[in-house]
Design an enzyme around this catalytic site. Structure first.
Site, PDB file in Angstrom:
ATOM      1  N   CYS A 244     -38.477  10.956  30.290  1.00 30.88           N
ATOM      2  CA  CYS A 244     -37.124  10.408  30.183  1.00 30.88           C
ATOM      3  C   CYS A 244     -36.871   9.441  31.351  1.00 30.88           C
ATOM      4  CB  CYS A 244     -36.113  11.543  30.213  1.00 30.88           C
ATOM      5  SG  CYS A 244     -34.425  10.948  30.279  1.00 30.88           S
TER       6      CYS A 244
ATOM      7  N   SER B 282     -37.016  -5.074 -12.832  1.00 29.07           N
ATOM      8  CA  SER B 282     -36.663  -5.842 -11.638  1.00 29.07           C
ATOM      9  C   SER B 282     -36.882  -7.313 -11.952  1.00 29.07           C
ATOM     10  CB  SER B 282     -37.498  -5.388 -10.454  1.00 29.07           C
ATOM     11  OG  SER B 282     -38.841  -5.689 -10.715  1.00 29.07           O
TER      12      SER B 282
ATOM     13  N   LYS C 255     -30.582 -17.145 -14.700  1.00 26.86           N
ATOM     14  CA  LYS C 255     -30.799 -16.471 -15.989  1.00 26.86           C
ATOM     15  C   LYS C 255     -30.687 -17.472 -17.135  1.00 26.86           C
ATOM     16  CE  LYS C 255     -28.325 -12.519 -14.027  1.00 26.86           C
ATOM     17  NZ  LYS C 255     -27.191 -11.608 -14.089  1.00 26.86           N
TER      18      LYS C 255
ATOM     19  N   ASP D  99     -26.660  -8.227  -2.195  1.00 22.23           N
ATOM     20  CA  ASP D  99     -27.600  -7.369  -1.484  1.00 22.23           C
ATOM     21  C   ASP D  99     -27.035  -5.958  -1.411  1.00 22.23           C
ATOM     22  OD1 ASP D  99     -29.847  -6.721  -0.180  1.00 22.23           O
ATOM     23  OD2 ASP D  99     -29.354  -7.732   1.698  1.00 22.23           O
TER      24      ASP D  99
ATOM     25  N   GLU E 264     -24.165  -4.429  -9.084  1.00 19.38           N
ATOM     26  CA  GLU E 264     -24.625  -4.117  -7.732  1.00 19.38           C
ATOM     27  C   GLU E 264     -23.491  -3.488  -6.940  1.00 19.38           C
ATOM     28  OE1 GLU E 264     -27.728  -5.036  -7.626  1.00 19.38           O
ATOM     29  OE2 GLU E 264     -28.336  -5.098  -5.525  1.00 19.38           O
TER      30      GLU E 264
ATOM     31  N   LYS F 271     -27.219 -13.503  -5.612  1.00 22.55           N
ATOM     32  CA  LYS F 271     -27.941 -12.236  -5.657  1.00 22.55           C
ATOM     33  C   LYS F 271     -27.330 -11.336  -4.586  1.00 22.55           C
ATOM     34  CE  LYS F 271     -32.717 -10.507  -5.592  1.00 22.55           C
ATOM     35  NZ  LYS F 271     -32.384  -9.272  -4.968  1.00 22.55           N
TER      36      LYS F 271
ATOM     37  N   CYS G 196     -34.138  11.205  33.715  1.00 23.19           N
ATOM     38  CA  CYS G 196     -34.271  12.471  34.457  1.00 23.19           C
ATOM     39  C   CYS G 196     -35.719  12.921  34.604  1.00 23.19           C
ATOM     40  CB  CYS G 196     -33.439  13.561  33.786  1.00 23.19           C
ATOM     41  SG  CYS G 196     -34.132  14.103  32.220  1.00 23.19           S
TER      42      CYS G 196
ATOM     43  N   CYS H 231     -29.689  16.262  32.031  1.00 24.22           N
ATOM     44  CA  CYS H 231     -29.965  14.813  32.005  1.00 24.22           C
ATOM     45  C   CYS H 231     -28.623  14.061  32.109  1.00 24.22           C
ATOM     46  CB  CYS H 231     -30.703  14.480  30.713  1.00 24.22           C
ATOM     47  SG  CYS H 231     -31.071  12.741  30.531  1.00 24.22           S
TER      48      CYS H 231
ATOM     49  N   GLU I 200     -26.061 -17.082 -10.567  1.00 24.04           N
ATOM     50  CA  GLU I 200     -25.159 -16.149  -9.868  1.00 24.04           C
ATOM     51  C   GLU I 200     -25.784 -15.841  -8.521  1.00 24.04           C
ATOM     52  OE1 GLU I 200     -25.269 -12.715 -12.368  1.00 24.04           O
ATOM     53  OE2 GLU I 200     -24.565 -13.877 -14.074  1.00 24.04           O
TER      54      GLU I 200
ATOM     55  N   LYS J 219     -34.928 -16.437  -3.452  1.00 24.03           N
ATOM     56  CA  LYS J 219     -34.425 -15.787  -2.237  1.00 24.03           C
ATOM     57  C   LYS J 219     -34.378 -16.778  -1.080  1.00 24.03           C
ATOM     58  CE  LYS J 219     -36.012 -11.487  -1.770  1.00 24.03           C
ATOM     59  NZ  LYS J 219     -35.675 -10.069  -1.614  1.00 24.03           N
TER      60      LYS J 219
ATOM     61  N   CYS K  35     -34.940  13.264  24.753  1.00 24.92           N
ATOM     62  CA  CYS K  35     -35.090  14.005  25.997  1.00 24.92           C
ATOM     63  C   CYS K  35     -34.507  15.397  25.786  1.00 24.92           C
ATOM     64  CB  CYS K  35     -34.354  13.272  27.125  1.00 24.92           C
ATOM     65  SG  CYS K  35     -34.142  14.308  28.577  1.00 24.92           S
TER      66      CYS K  35
ATOM     67  N   TYR L 144     -24.184  -7.811 -15.784  1.00 30.14           N
ATOM     68  CA  TYR L 144     -25.087  -7.782 -16.932  1.00 30.14           C
ATOM     69  C   TYR L 144     -24.522  -6.827 -17.971  1.00 30.14           C
ATOM     70  CZ  TYR L 144     -29.752  -7.658 -19.212  1.00 30.14           C
ATOM     71  OH  TYR L 144     -30.799  -7.762 -20.073  1.00 30.14           O
TER      72      TYR L 144
ATOM     73  N   ASP M 269       0.858   4.277  -2.550  1.00 24.90           N
ATOM     74  CA  ASP M 269       0.623   5.668  -2.153  1.00 24.90           C
ATOM     75  C   ASP M 269       1.698   6.601  -2.709  1.00 24.90           C
ATOM     76  OD1 ASP M 269      -1.665   5.032  -0.879  1.00 24.90           O
ATOM     77  OD2 ASP M 269      -0.776   4.894   1.118  1.00 24.90           O
TER      78      ASP M 269
ATOM     79  N   ASP N 252       0.843  -1.191   0.000  1.00 23.94           N
ATOM     80  CA  ASP N 252       0.000   0.000   0.000  1.00 23.94           C
ATOM     81  C   ASP N 252       0.881   1.244   0.000  1.00 23.94           C
ATOM     82  OD1 ASP N 252      -2.054  -1.695   0.124  1.00 23.94           O
ATOM     83  OD2 ASP N 252      -2.746  -1.146   2.142  1.00 23.94           O
TER      84      ASP N 252
HETATM   85  S1  IVH Z   1     -29.584  -9.496 -13.098  1.00 19.23           S
HETATM   86  C1  IVH Z   1     -32.916  -8.186 -15.944  1.00 19.23           C
HETATM   87  N1  IVH Z   1     -27.901 -10.498 -11.382  1.00 19.23           N
HETATM   88  O1  IVH Z   1     -31.505  -7.992  -7.794  1.00 19.23           O
HETATM   89  C2  IVH Z   1     -31.971  -8.799 -15.004  1.00 19.23           C
HETATM   90  N2  IVH Z   1     -29.470  -8.900 -10.596  1.00 19.23           N
HETATM   91  O2  IVH Z   1     -34.504  -8.226  -7.633  1.00 19.23           O
HETATM   92  C3  IVH Z   1     -31.174  -7.792 -14.312  1.00 19.23           C
HETATM   93  N3  IVH Z   1     -29.200  -8.330  -8.209  1.00 19.23           N
HETATM   94  O3  IVH Z   1     -32.434  -5.411  -9.940  1.00 19.23           O
HETATM   95  C4  IVH Z   1     -30.703  -8.177 -12.974  1.00 19.23           C
HETATM   96  N4  IVH Z   1     -27.491  -9.650  -7.818  1.00 19.23           N
HETATM   97  O4  IVH Z   1     -30.390  -5.072  -8.308  1.00 19.23           O
HETATM   98  C5  IVH Z   1     -28.933  -9.653 -11.563  1.00 19.23           C
HETATM   99  N5  IVH Z   1     -26.301 -11.449  -9.973  1.00 19.23           N
HETATM  100  C6  IVH Z   1     -27.317 -10.598 -10.160  1.00 19.23           C
HETATM  101  C7  IVH Z   1     -27.838  -9.812  -9.126  1.00 19.23           C
HETATM  102  C8  IVH Z   1     -28.926  -8.968  -9.364  1.00 19.23           C
HETATM  103  C9  IVH Z   1     -28.315  -8.771  -7.292  1.00 19.23           C
HETATM  104  C10 IVH Z   1     -30.256  -7.364  -7.916  1.00 19.23           C
HETATM  105  C11 IVH Z   1     -30.446  -6.304  -8.972  1.00 19.23           C
HETATM  106  C12 IVH Z   1     -31.832  -6.557  -9.493  1.00 19.23           C
HETATM  107  C13 IVH Z   1     -32.493  -7.163  -8.311  1.00 19.23           C
HETATM  108  C14 IVH Z   1     -33.717  -7.925  -8.715  1.00 19.23           C
END
Ligand code: IVH
Length: 668
Positions: free
Chosen positions: A406, A83, A288, A117, A173, A115, A409, A430, A113, A312, A424, A226, A38, A34
């Site tokens: 409170c 979505s 997908k 968060d 994401e 998902k 106090c 307090c 893949e 999920k 409070c 994507y 730097d 690092d």
């Molecule tokens: S693909 C049309 N791949 O989940 C397909 N989405 O509930 C586009 N997300 O809007 C989404 N991991 O924000 C895709 N490996 C992943 C993902 C992912 C998280 C999110 C994304 C999406 C939401 C859908």
């Protein structure tokens, strides 16, 4: 150094730094320390400072956060940002597969893949350069957060490789890894700033901040999953992701091509537990259809594509009993309800306490003492109560109600309109608020008085020696030395630390005062905008909100603080003890074209950062101030200069010059 040599060296440094960034943030395989990194970055920063004409928008130095203040404009998505349909049931995943096979007439390949968060982002590249990053928004129009996204090191600002389309969009994401999140929250807690509930909220909040320098300091990362465009490298999703990876994008590290629905289901089962050891939060799997042609045939509804689905994982839950509720009073008077539970094992840890957030939450759950409750651990660090089982309620059990007074106090609690929390208002008397303020004042990031820990502060309070932070500076050696556990040596140390804190930097002192909503970052911003506490005490809402990140809420809190006689008295006593509240004085001794002039910089600029302009003014003998007054010689006015500043300048007849005019003035 000549300009041509500087240009050559800057290009060389940018290339090397980009390579190391890629190794570090995308490949996870750094080859230099690092410190060495730097050094390279510093060299480039110095060069760009000396030769501002060499600064390019894609320079790695811009990732440290430029001081441009973002104002989010809306931008349209070329392809709508849909979505995904989601389900918690494996049977429904199978039904999705059956529907897909029926439409296509064969069973296709799928890609699985995780998902992630976080918050989704759509990034467009033109001729290899990142030109725009837009949030989902309503799916057709989102916020243009390009300046913030540029600070995320796992997102390249420039890509170059054979076969890259001239124009394409990547979606992914943005998230904060668990460790970074914990560190960030620990730092916020130490500073009395509100905590983020989970990494997802922290990422979403950060992406919408108006100051990219703060964004740059947060541990944001990104997976791009994507690829969209009219000239994609392959006819299927999996190969497109591999291509994007080879161009330098950080793509999902866990990705599997599946030849049948059975393989998909095995992936879902395999990752249910394995995902928990990953350094970031995931809440499911995205499945997908691989072939782009098949995706086209399957099409989309108005809301989501028919070629993908999110499976999920259910958040982990446990059932236990609510024993009691504590109402804790914090340094700023906020009252937080915390549930005490019969200990129960949840996601590998023994849970005894759960957060209840605020009175609305208690009301929604309809909680009664002794209730059988379900606790859940989602992305949150602290589990939460999600339901109470009314069928198991004990006869005569009392409802949990938020206290009106409170608990510390007895002062009636207040709830501001539009806010969920009660607090409070007995700021001055307090007890937990007093000790909380003193603990904050001496804490590491504030006055940093080593040797004055929480327990010693409580002791000083109980013995009546310290009731306000100003009392600290009246402490005598014998008073400290005679306290339990302290002796001569500790007493001397504490006194000498207090003495040297009198000359701590201005922004730390401001932070140390513990003004509601003024955390470390806001304190720095205020200390940059106001030279000393006297100018800050007199500041109007207009002057305050002209600074980045300062909105009406913070402004009101600062004004309220300085309208309280007790606070003014504290500041007066601290000053009397020798505390200076202002910037270290840097006399401008330069003779130059701007000698004796007072200059205000406002807005954003094409060719310079505000810091560069500031340096140029000072180098020419001028002085910078933050607010426009009758003494202002002129204003360097950039784009989107604040309307209030403009109106004031017009009213006072202060001249406004463009950055080009300013450069001419200083050249002369
Ligand atoms: S693909 C049309 N791949 O989940 C397909 N989405 O509930 C586009 N997300 O809007 C989404 N991991 O924000 C895709 N490996 C992943 C993902 C992912 C998280 C999110 C994304 C999406 C939401 C859908």
């Amino acid at each position: 150094m000549k300009l041509a040599d500087a240009r050559r060296r800057a290009e060389e440094l940018r290339k090397t730094i980009d390579e190391h960034n890629h190794r570090y943030y995308v490949l996870n395989q750094p080859v230099i320390t690092d410190y060495e990194f730097d050094l390279l970055l510093n060299e480039l920063q110095e060069l760009e400072k000396r030769f501002p004409e060499l600064v390019t928008p894609d320079s790695p130095t811009m990732r440290v956060g430029s001081d441009l203040t973002a104002e989010f404009h809306q931008a349209e998505h070329t392809w709508p940002m849909l979505s995904l349909g989601n389900t918690y049931s494996i049977d429904e995943v199978k039904e999705f597969g059956a529907r897909v096979s029926r439409t296509l007439g064969y069973e296709p390949q799928y890609v699985c893949e995780l998902k992630y968060d976080g918050v989704s982002i759509s990034i467009t590249y033109e001729n290899g350069m990142l030109v725009r990053a837009v949030t989902r928004g309503d799916g057709s129009v989102g916020d243009d957060v390009t300046v913030n996204v540029r600070t995320i090191r796992s997102i390249p600002v420039k890509v170059s490789a054979k076969g890259i389309p001239d124009s394409f969009t990547v979606r992914g994401e943005i998230y904060i890894p668990r460790k970074g999140f914990e560190e960030m929250n620990a730092a916020r807690q130490a500073l009395g700033e509100p905590l983020f509930a989970n990494p997802r909220n922290a990422a979403a909040g950060t992406l919408k901040l108006l100051d990219p320098r703060i964004v740059a300091s947060r541990p944001l990362e990104c997976f791009l999953y994507y690829l969209l465009g009219t000239q994609l490298p392959a006819d299927n999703h999996f190969d497109n992701i591999l291509a994007a990876r080879s161009w330098g994008f950080r793509t999902p590290d866990i990705i599997q091509l599946c030849n049948s629905m059975e393989e998909v289901i095995s992936f879902l089962i395999q990752w249910e537990d394995e995902r928990k050891s990953l350094p970031y939060d995931t809440d499911g799997v995205v499945i997908k259809v691989n072939s782009l042609e098949a995706q086209r045939i399957l099409g989309a509804t108005a809301k989501s594509p028919r070629w993908a689905i999110a499976y999920k994982y259910a958040a982990e839950q446990a059932v236990t009993r609510l024993l009691s509720v504590d109402f804790q009073v914090g340094r700023t008077g906020n009252v937080t309800p915390v549930a005490n539970l019969e200990p129960v094992l949840l996601a590998g840890t023994m849970v005894k306490r759960a957060s209840l957030h605020n009175s609305d939450q208690i009301g929604l759950l309809g909680l009664h003492y002794g209730d059988t409750v379900t606790v859940e651990k989602g992305g949150e660090i602290i589990p939460k109560i999600v339901a109470a089982d009314t069928s198991k309620r004990l006869p005569g059990a009392g409802a949990v109600t938020f206290p009106q007074k409170c608990p510390e106090c007895g002062t009636p609690l207040v709830r501001n309109e539009g806010e969920a929390n009660h607090y409070c208002p007995n700021y001055i008397h307090c007890p937990p608020q007093i000790t909380g303020r003193i603990i904050h004042f001496v804490s590491r990031k504030a006055m940093n008085i080593e040797g004055l820990g929480e327990e010693t502060v409580e002791l000083l309070y109980r013995t009546g020696l310290v009731r306000s932070v100003a009392d600290l500076y009246d402490l005598k050696h014998e008073q400290l030395a005679s306290l339990e556990r302290l002796g001569d040596k500790s007493a001397s140390n504490i006194l000498s630390e207090l003495e040297s804190s009198l000359s701590a930097p201005w922004h730390r002192k401001l932070f140390a005062l513990g003004i509601r909503h003024v955390g470390e970052t806001i304190a720095r911003i205020l200390a940059t905008g106001f030279p000393d506490i006297d100018s800050l005490m007199k500041a109007t809402d207009e002057e305050l909100t002209a600074l980045p990140e300062i909105g009406p809420r913070i402004s009101a809190s600062i004004r309220e603080y300085f309208s309280d006689a007790e606070n003014i008295e504290t500041v007066r006593r601290l000053k009397a003890a020798g505390m200076t509240f202002g910037r270290a004085i840097q006399e401008t001794t330069h003779d130059g074209p701007l000698k004796g002039m007072t200059v205000v910089i406002s807005g954003t600029f094409r060719n310079f950062t505000r810091d560069q302009l500031k340096e140029a003014v000072e180098a020419a003998g001028g002085k910078i101030t933050s607010s426009v007054s009758g003494n202002t010689s002129f204003i360097i006015a950039g784009n989107d200069m604040g309307p209030s500043k403009r109106a004031k300048a017009n009213a006072l007849g202060v001249r406004m010059v463009s950055e080009d005019e300013f450069m001419k003035m200083t050249e002369e």
